[in-house]
Design an enzyme around this catalytic site. Structure first.
Site, PDB file in Angstrom:
ATOM      1  N   HIS A  58      14.841  27.072  16.125  1.00 45.52           N
ATOM      2  CA  HIS A  58      13.478  27.188  15.587  1.00 45.52           C
ATOM      3  C   HIS A  58      13.456  28.127  14.392  1.00 45.52           C
ATOM      4  O   HIS A  58      13.546  29.347  14.545  1.00 45.52           O
ATOM      5  CB  HIS A  58      12.494  27.668  16.649  1.00 45.52           C
ATOM      6  N   HIS A 211       5.112  23.253  17.489  1.00 42.44           N
ATOM      7  CA  HIS A 211       4.532  24.571  17.719  1.00 42.44           C
ATOM      8  C   HIS A 211       3.401  24.324  18.716  1.00 42.44           C
ATOM      9  O   HIS A 211       2.488  23.550  18.425  1.00 42.44           O
ATOM     10  CB  HIS A 211       3.956  25.131  16.432  1.00 42.44           C
TER      11      HIS A 211
HETATM   12 ZN   LIG Z   1       7.658  28.509  13.898  1.00 44.25          ZN
END
Ligand SMILES: [Zn+2]
Length: 431
Positions: A58, A211
């Site tokens: 990420h 997200h």
């Molecule tokens: Zn992020």
């Protein structure tokens, strides 16, 4: 028999020691004790840790190294970060995005970080960052695996043009479908965005990484919809929920029902410890919530959990040096996961677990895998997290692509040792 490269006398993350690793044609050909083959290059690991490369599942490579442009985040909140990034976006140039991204990849390689999943903001009609990072993905391919996620930073429905831009970005070759349901205007819009984005992934045969619920609001429950849509569309094993910070604040009874759903659906959880601890809880007085998702409980239910760095010197976070051991270090503190097994898990959460979440091919230290590995100045994974040591050798496809000299201090004290090396301080009884 002769091979291209042998790493002698390695300790592996699973605890095996005195192991030799032979590499031929860019792949690992043998992992065993006492390999006697002739080698073009021989590296003596000296009993130190040899790990598969670090993996960051990420990250935001379009924003990295932009700290201070056009100004700093004064409140430290997610929302000011998004606003600040919105100010910077129109000022971006293709060349500047490429230069920052390549610089970051250099740093990553020096730290043994050889695979990164980066979100790329598609809420700019020019899709300038998308073009730039697609270019970067090709340029770094010989030494770093870069996956790109089409990320509607300003909301898939909230931002005009995002629906069309996301489809264009996927047409251009972006790998994964992203989303940000908690940033849509209403809970209903958020849930609808999750459904629409999962359907796009199902139609195109792509992975999903959203997200999801990056907020302290215990009522932010989009992970429930993400898991349900994963089941409905048979996307299990291809979907990740990133952040999931609202779960920290959720009602316990609700979570006892939610986590089994996530596990059954085959959704992976990606926590971002450095960013979660820095950004969540900003609306609290005291006590201040930690705001990281419930890692031990997710693990106990069988949910794959991995850790990401998320940000390095950008509108959301001022620090970072592409060191995934800093991420693991912070994670075990926030989660209270400090037993020996828990700390070994933290190392897995920045190596093999994110590799699995990213569905990386040929990752690992077994014959047949690509010959990618890192020699660290540490004896084992726990010590690596403690020391965040030098990456003595970083190897990609059987070739050394980065080296760092060992960090050893010289002492000038009468009657005391001449040198201090952090790895000599390992407690013998700890196991
Ligand atoms: Zn992020």
């Amino acid at each position: 028999m002769s091979v291209d490269l042998i790493v002698k006398n390695a300790t592996l993350p699973d605890g095996r020691s005195g192991v030799d690793i032979a590499c031929t044609g860019g792949k690992i050909s043998a992992v065993e004790q006492g390999i006697t083959a002739q080698a073009g290059v021989t590296i003596d690991a000296g009993g130190q840790l040899v790990s598969p490369p670090f993996v960051d599942c990420h990250f935001h490579m379009d924003a990295t190294l932009s700290l201070g442009q056009p100004r700093l985040n004064e409140s430290g909140t997610l929302l000011e970060g998004i606003a600040l990034w919105g100010e910077l976006k129109p000022l971006l140039t293709h060349e500047a995005v490429i230069e920052r991204a390549l610089n970051y990849c250099d740093l990553a390689v020096s730290q043994g970080l050889l695979a990164i999943r980066s979100h790329v903001d598609i809420c700019d009609d020019r899709l300038l960052a998308v073009e730039a990072l697609l270019d970067v993905r090709e340029r770094v391919k010989p030494y770093l695996d870069l996956q790109l996620v089409a990320f509607p930073q300003d909301g898939y429905y909230r931002s005009p043009g995002a629906e069309e831009n996301l489809a264009r970005a996927l047409d251009m070759g972006v790998d994964i479908v992203g989303g940000i349901p908690h940033f849509e205007r209403t809970m209903a819009d958020g849930a609808a965005s999750v459904r629409a984005l999962c359907e796009i992934a199902a139609q195109r045969g792509l992975m999903v990484d959203m997200h999801c619920d990056e907020t302290d609001d215990p009522m932010s429950r989009h992970i429930e919809t993400l898991a349900a849509e994963t089941q409905r569309l048979h996307l299990g094993g291809r979907v990740a929920g990133s952040h999931l910070t609202s779960m920290h604040s959720m009602d316990n009874y609700y979570v006892s029902k939610l986590i089994p759903l996530i596990a059954e659906a085959g959704v992976a959880a990606i926590a971002n410890p450095l960013i979660n601890i820095a950004i969540q809880g900003r609306h609290d007085t005291y006590p201040k919530r930690r705001g990281m998702t419930r890692v031990p409980e997710l693990l106990n239910a069988g949910v794959p959990v991995a850790y990401g760095h998320d940000c390095v010197m950008d509108p959301w976070y001022s620090l970072g040096q592409a060191d995934m051991l800093e991420v693991a270090f912070m994670a075990l503190h926030i989660t209270h996961m400090t037993s020996r097994d828990d700390m070994r898990f933290a190392f897995q959460a920045v190596t093999e677990n994110p590799a699995r979440v990213m569905n990386l091919e040929g990752y690992g230290l077994v014959p047949g895998c690509r010959a990618d590995m890192v020699l660290l100045q540490a004896n084992d994974p726990i010590e690596a997290i403690r020391l965040k040591p030098a990456r003595l050798k970083v190897i990609r496809a059987g070739k050394v692509i980065a080296e760092t000299p060992p960090k050893v201090a010289r002492l000038a004290l009468d009657g005391r040792p001449a040198n201090v090396d952090g790895k000599d301080y390992q407690p013998k009884a700890a196991g």
